[in-house]
Design a protein around this motif. Structure first.
Motif, short mmCIF file in Angstrom:
data_model
loop_
_atom_site.label_atom_id
_atom_site.label_comp_id
_atom_site.label_asym_id
_atom_site.label_seq_id
_atom_site.Cartn_x
_atom_site.Cartn_y
_atom_site.Cartn_z
N SER A 168 0.84 -1.20 0.00
CA SER A 168 0.00 0.00 0.00
C SER A 168 0.87 1.25 0.00
N ASN A 201 -3.52 2.32 16.48
CA ASN A 201 -3.01 2.22 15.12
C ASN A 201 -4.05 1.63 14.19
N LEU A 210 -7.01 5.95 7.35
CA LEU A 210 -6.25 5.83 6.10
C LEU A 210 -7.10 5.15 5.02
N HIS A 230 1.29 6.27 11.39
CA HIS A 230 1.01 4.83 11.36
C HIS A 230 2.31 4.02 11.48
N GLY A 279 6.97 -3.24 16.96
CA GLY A 279 7.11 -3.95 15.69
C GLY A 279 5.89 -4.77 15.36
#
Ligand code: HEM
Lengths: 182, 239
Positions: free
Chosen positions: B64, B140, B147, B225, B234
């Protein structure tokens, strides 16, 4: 490795005056940490990233070489195409609107509720602390294996797929059902 | 021992002034290679082995991001060849076929845009099934939904720009759906189009949103993000 796991491995006993040392084969010093299963970003990750990037770019170039983006006649407010379609990612909504004479429900209310529900997923699916929380968790998530939530989410994906496919491919003039290969 | 050419270059004063680190052949240099680079410093020096497994992320977030970068680059080039006015927009699109590689440029932009809608959606599906939205990653996920909405908005505003029948009626249908909102529906549609019908005002509005406002917001949210992916430890652990 989470901090919980590492405290489980390195149990701190206040009565002991000695600690556990261990020689581990590795290339970096690790102190008071369990051996981690990590690799260097360079080159492992970069290799993956470069291969992935080049494949995507190649695929896009091939696609662009053989398929042209559509360009129809110039916009004309006096000539209404039949059917008039929204871009493909909205044809699912258009398809739903076709079933009802209250377009506000599939056109506005359902999308808004879907967004609200999606946003709240992480706040619904957490470890319940109170008894009421446990009850809500049962109903909305379906316990630790989140059976209810997975069922709901999967229905959302499959539903979106089906209505979008019908709306984009199987609808012709007057929004009648057509077969795209005819 | 005789030095190789590569090593010679990487030890030269000019190279060192730009890149600081030589050939990354030790753990320390491999770390510095990433640490000292403006472009690479968003990456951690080491990664969990399982986070690199393709069968876990399918690289969908990364793809993306790549598509967004490609769209920005091809978009810049298209802006040199396009005028947002109803007198010229359509003919500028036709003229693209005459520009050297103009057609490929437009095709790349178009197919990348469709691809991005798809990969962002699938990325969300992946994150759901791996249950990666759990604490500390709740927020997130929320940024991710924003998004997704921005990606759809980018694609939708771009859809009008060629000013052909497809564009005109696609936007007419979409903004009609918006006008079904109770009470303020008509006002929302007017606000979107700058007029009662799709026309010059709408083209200009969509152009500014598509080329300036939405890309800027998307880039900003993408930065947050990625920053959060790292701050949250991570890639999430497997189920
Ligand atoms: C423009 C759109 C987006 C971009 C460029 C993007 C990019 C990324 C990247 C590169 C990662 C790293 C892991 C991976 O590649 O899977 C990631 C992780 C993540 N993304 Fe996205 N993302 C986008 C949209 C979304 C959406 C729509 C959601 C969900 C609603 C989302 C939620 C997350 C979460 C929760 C993580 C952490 C996953 C984990 O730790 O396993 N993102 N994103």
């Amino acid at each position: 490795m989470t901090s919980q796991e590492s405290t489980k491995i390195f149990i701190k006993d206040p009565n002991k005056t000695y600690g556990l040392m261990e020689l581990v084969d590795g290339t970096s010093p690790l102190v008071e940490k369990v051996p981690e299963d990590t690799v260097e970003t360079f080159p492992h990750y970069f290799l993956l990233m470069i291969i992935c990037t080049l494949s995507v770019i190649l695929a896009l170039f091939l696609l662009s070489l053989f398929f042209d983006a559509p360009l129809e006649d110039i916009a004309n407010p006096l000539v209404t195409p039949n059917p008039g379609k929204a871009p493909w990612y909205f044809t699912g909504i258009q398809e739903l609107i076709h079933y009802t004479d209250k377009p506000v429900i599939p056109g506005i209310i359902i999308p808004l509720l879907l967004i609200l529900w999606l946003v709240s997923i992480p706040y619904i699916d957490r470890k319940p602390k109170t008894r009421l929380g446990t009850l809500f968790n049962r109903i909305l998530v379906g316990g630790e294996r989140r059976k209810v939530l997975i069922l709901l989410f999967t229905s959302f994906i499959v539903g979106a797929l089906i209505f979008t496919l019908i709306g984009s491919l199987f609808r012709g003039a007057n929004w009648d059902f057509v077969l795209p290969w005819r | 021992m005789k030095k190789g050419i590569l090593q010679g270059i990487s030890e030269s004063a000019v190279w060192r002034s730009i890149f600081r680190t030589g050939i990354p052949d030790t753990d320390l240099k491999k770390s510095l290679f990433i640490f000292n680079s403006f472009f690479l410093h968003i990456f951690p020096v080491k990664m969990k082995r399982h986070g690199l497994r393709i069968s876990y992320t399918f690289c969908l977030g990364g793809i993306s991001c790549l598509l967004f970068i490609l769209l920005t680059l091809t978009g810049f080039l298209l802006m040199f060849l396009y005028t947002p006015s109803i007198e010229r927009a359509y003919f500028d699109m036709q003229a693209l076929a005459l520009v050297y590689n103009g057609k490929i440029l437009r095709n790349l932009h178009r197919w990348s845009a469709h691809g991005m809608v798809l990969t962002v959606f699938l990325h969300m599906v992946r994150v759901f099934y791996t249950r990666s939205y759990r604490p500390p990653r709740e927020f997130n996920w929320v940024i991710g939904i924003l998004l997704l909405i921005l990606t759809l908005a980018l694609s939708y505003t771009g859809y009008l720009l060629p000013w052909d029948q497809l564009a005109y009626w696609g936007i007419t249908v979409g903004t009609t759906i918006m006008s079904y909102t109770p009470i303020i529906g008509k006002q929302i549609r007017f606000f979107m189009l700058g007029a009662d019908e799709v026309g010059h005002e709408a083209l200009l509005r969509f152009y500014v949103l598509h080329c300036v406002v939405l890309p800027f917001l998307t880039a900003l949210l993408m930065a947050i993000h990625f920053w959060r992916v790292r701050k949250d430890g991570g890639i999430s652990d497997p189920l």
